[in-house]
Design a protein around this motif. Structure first.
Motif, mmCIF file in Angstrom:
data_model
loop_
_atom_site.group_PDB
_atom_site.id
_atom_site.type_symbol
_atom_site.label_atom_id
_atom_site.label_comp_id
_atom_site.label_asym_id
_atom_site.label_seq_id
_atom_site.Cartn_x
_atom_site.Cartn_y
_atom_site.Cartn_z
ATOM 1 N N GLY A 14 -12.246 -53.638 6.992
ATOM 2 C CA GLY A 14 -11.935 -52.525 7.877
ATOM 3 C C GLY A 14 -12.330 -52.853 9.315
ATOM 4 N N PRO A 15 -12.443 -51.843 10.146
ATOM 5 C CA PRO A 15 -12.462 -50.417 9.779
ATOM 6 C C PRO A 15 -11.087 -49.864 9.432
ATOM 7 N N TRP A 16 -11.136 -48.692 8.765
ATOM 8 C CA TRP A 16 -9.950 -48.066 8.225
ATOM 9 C C TRP A 16 -9.736 -46.672 8.805
ATOM 10 N N ALA A 17 -8.481 -46.369 9.056
ATOM 11 C CA ALA A 17 -8.084 -44.987 9.330
ATOM 12 C C ALA A 17 -7.666 -44.362 8.009
ATOM 13 N N SER A 18 -8.297 -43.241 7.673
ATOM 14 C CA SER A 18 -7.964 -42.520 6.438
ATOM 15 C C SER A 18 -7.520 -41.122 6.827
ATOM 16 N N VAL A 19 -6.323 -40.747 6.405
ATOM 17 C CA VAL A 19 -5.720 -39.485 6.847
ATOM 18 C C VAL A 19 -5.301 -38.658 5.640
ATOM 19 N N TYR A 20 -5.683 -37.402 5.634
ATOM 20 C CA TYR A 20 -5.246 -36.434 4.620
ATOM 21 C C TYR A 20 -4.582 -35.289 5.362
ATOM 22 N N ILE A 21 -3.332 -35.012 4.990
ATOM 23 C CA ILE A 21 -2.562 -34.032 5.741
ATOM 24 C C ILE A 21 -1.721 -33.169 4.808
ATOM 25 N N ASP A 22 -1.671 -31.885 5.092
ATOM 26 C CA ASP A 22 -0.843 -30.923 4.370
ATOM 27 C C ASP A 22 0.593 -31.079 4.865
ATOM 28 N N THR A 23 1.545 -31.237 3.954
ATOM 29 C CA THR A 23 2.944 -31.421 4.364
ATOM 30 C C THR A 23 3.856 -30.314 3.834
ATOM 31 N N THR A 24 3.265 -29.209 3.382
ATOM 32 C CA THR A 24 4.096 -28.106 2.894
ATOM 33 C C THR A 24 4.887 -27.487 4.040
ATOM 34 N N ARG A 25 6.036 -26.906 3.688
ATOM 35 C CA ARG A 25 6.925 -26.309 4.691
ATOM 36 C C ARG A 25 7.298 -24.891 4.270
ATOM 37 N N ALA A 26 6.294 -24.088 3.977
ATOM 38 C CA ALA A 26 6.557 -22.762 3.435
ATOM 39 C C ALA A 26 6.715 -21.685 4.510
ATOM 40 N N THR A 27 6.535 -22.039 5.768
ATOM 41 C CA THR A 27 6.614 -21.040 6.840
ATOM 42 C C THR A 27 7.788 -21.338 7.765
ATOM 43 N N GLU A 28 8.184 -20.328 8.529
ATOM 44 C CA GLU A 28 9.324 -20.483 9.436
ATOM 45 C C GLU A 28 9.016 -21.474 10.557
ATOM 46 N N ASP A 29 7.740 -21.568 10.942
ATOM 47 C CA ASP A 29 7.371 -22.482 12.025
ATOM 48 C C ASP A 29 6.851 -23.810 11.475
ATOM 49 N N ALA A 30 7.406 -24.237 10.333
ATOM 50 C CA ALA A 30 6.910 -25.442 9.665
ATOM 51 C C ALA A 30 6.995 -26.664 10.573
ATOM 52 N N LEU A 31 8.094 -26.791 11.330
ATOM 53 C CA LEU A 31 8.258 -27.959 12.190
ATOM 54 C C LEU A 31 7.188 -27.984 13.274
ATOM 55 N N THR A 32 6.904 -26.812 13.830
ATOM 56 C CA THR A 32 5.849 -26.719 14.849
ATOM 57 C C THR A 32 4.498 -27.085 14.254
ATOM 58 N N GLN A 33 4.233 -26.579 13.052
ATOM 59 C CA GLN A 33 2.973 -26.892 12.387
ATOM 60 C C GLN A 33 2.848 -28.382 12.088
ATOM 61 N N ALA A 63 5.620 -39.476 11.626
ATOM 62 C CA ALA A 63 6.851 -38.974 12.245
ATOM 63 C C ALA A 63 8.057 -39.157 11.326
ATOM 64 N N GLN A 64 7.937 -40.010 10.302
ATOM 65 C CA GLN A 64 9.045 -40.254 9.378
ATOM 66 C C GLN A 64 9.043 -39.291 8.195
ATOM 67 N N GLU A 65 8.186 -38.290 8.236
ATOM 68 C CA GLU A 65 8.119 -37.327 7.133
ATOM 69 C C GLU A 65 9.469 -36.634 6.948
ATOM 70 N N PRO A 66 9.988 -36.564 5.736
ATOM 71 C CA PRO A 66 11.311 -35.956 5.519
ATOM 72 C C PRO A 66 11.303 -34.465 5.813
ATOM 73 N N VAL A 67 12.464 -33.979 6.234
ATOM 74 C CA VAL A 67 12.588 -32.552 6.544
ATOM 75 C C VAL A 67 12.490 -31.716 5.279
ATOM 76 N N SER A 68 12.993 -32.239 4.168
ATOM 77 C CA SER A 68 12.933 -31.514 2.897
ATOM 78 C C SER A 68 12.481 -32.469 1.806
ATOM 79 N N GLY A 69 12.004 -31.892 0.721
ATOM 80 C CA GLY A 69 11.589 -32.709 -0.403
ATOM 81 C C GLY A 69 10.244 -33.378 -0.237
ATOM 82 N N ALA A 70 9.486 -32.976 0.779
ATOM 83 C CA ALA A 70 8.184 -33.582 0.994
ATOM 84 C C ALA A 70 7.197 -33.101 -0.062
ATOM 85 N N PRO A 71 6.232 -33.931 -0.445
ATOM 86 C CA PRO A 71 5.196 -33.483 -1.391
ATOM 87 C C PRO A 71 4.266 -32.487 -0.699
#
Length: 382
Positions: A14-33, A63-71
């Protein structure tokens, strides 16, 4: 949870970058979030001292996170300007977390990926079977067993009982040969598959015949599921639910068995093994010093990690080798580490467990487990 998929994280320093991120899109402002979460990741990494090249690699991957079908969530691990591992999560993390540390921060993974075992699924009919391997990340066909398909009666001029008997006998022999072929292929594939659970689905008669022909050790980890079909385009939603239920039952039984062995190996209160007060008389280790000692000796068969374990973030000292872990700095130097570095106990022990092909089981909150939240069932008692 099997840890083999984490081994690429320990092939480099290392050192290592470790990232944990919520990718749900359940709200109308999902793209902003989504954009806000990405900015939060960048800010946390910069504040932690991450190099700009690794920060850029993480930002470009997010930035390559899909618009739909994300985990529901993702975990990324990057070092040296490269994202080495990008994992989908079954459970969204609470908030966005980005850290920069000598070891990848892998401790949250057991609670976010889930305890689903790897499954070998056989879709069976009278002509053979398709074998599919499922784990927490993906499903893929690994083999096909081609059986002895029964031939039709065709046309004959003189019907009679003797002809009917010959036809039925021929069909039955063909079915038996097909079941033998499928069972044999499953027995061959099983050791190399890394699976813990075998699921038979498809035609009820054929799958029962295959089940009965499996070797006894394999039958012990086999379940049958209805609603599965080998036909192309067949819906698998109900089958997926049945497999998920079988996996959950397997995981609970595995945890119960491991905790039973741990409690038996711990012995009576106050009892300790030949190696001193930090050891136990049986095949168990409890607490950071004892588990660290077992990890150095490659004794850990199952690492028990309590949810919200109070000792998980305790400092230990490590070197570049996966078994170079110690409670005291001087102890690490005695192992040949010229410049010992601090690391979290849970991350260091998970590194050692992954290298030793051990498994990790998460002990849920409220379930009696090891004191301090860290324990192990040993492969043998030294």
């Amino acid at each position: 949870m099997e840890l083999a998929f984490l081994k690429p994280l320990f092939d480099r320093l290392g050192p290592w970058a470790s990232v944990y991120i919520d990718t749900t899109r359940a709200t109308e402002d999902a793209l902003t979030q989504q954009k806000l979460r990405q900015r939060s990741v960048a800010s946390q990494l910069i504040d932690a001292g991450a190099d700009p090249y690794t920060c850029r690699a993480v930002a470009e991957r997010l930035a390559q996170e899909p618009v739909s079908g994300a985990p529901p969530g993702r975990a990324l691990f990057a070092a040296g300007a490269e994202v080495v591992l990008d994992l989908p999560l079954r459970v969204p993390p609470v908030g966005t977390e980005a850290t920069w540390s000598l070891l990848p921060h892998i401790a949250p993974l057991p609670g976010l990926i889930g305890e689903e075992p790897t499954c070998l699924v056989a879709y069976i009919d009278h002509t053979g079977a398709d074998l599919e391997l499922r784990d927490a990340q993906r499903s893929r066909t690994v083999a096909t067993a081609h059986g002895k398909e029964g031939r039709g009666r065709g046309h004959r001029s003189v019907p009679g009982d003797r002809y009917e008997w010959h036809y039925r006998n021929k069909v039955e022999n063909s079915r038996n040969e097909t079941a033998d072929i499928i069972a044999g292929e499953l027995a061959r594939q099983w050791p190399e598959s890394g699976a813990q659970l075998l699921v038979l689905t498809g035609d009820p008669r054929e799958r029962r015949a295959v089940h009965n022909r499996l070797p006894e050790p394999l039958r012990a980890v086999t379940v049958e599921a209805e609603n599965g079909s080998r036909s192309a385009g067949a819906s698998r939603s109900v089958l997926d639910q049945q497999i998920a239920r079988a996996c959950a039952e397997y995981a609970q039984a595995r945890l119960d068995e491991a905790l039973g062995r741990f409690r038996a190996g711990r012995g009576r209160p106050g009892e300790h093994g030949a190696r001193g007060v930090d050891s136990h008389p049986g095949e168990a280790a409890e607490g950071v010093p004892a588990v660290v000692d077992a990890a150095r000796s490659h004794q850990v068969g199952t690492l028990l990690l309590g949810q919200d374990a109070p000792d998980a973030g305790r400092d230990v000292w490590i070197g570049p080798g996966v078994d170079q872990v110690a409670v005291q700095r001087g102890e690490a130097r005695a192992l040949g580490v010229t410049k010992p570095e601090r690391a979290r106990a849970d991350d260091a022990l998970l590194r050692s467990a992954a290298a030793a092909d051990a498994e990790v089981l998460l002990v849920p909150a409220g379930t009696p487990g090891p004191a301090g939240g860290l324990g192990a069932v040993l492969r043998w008692n030294a």
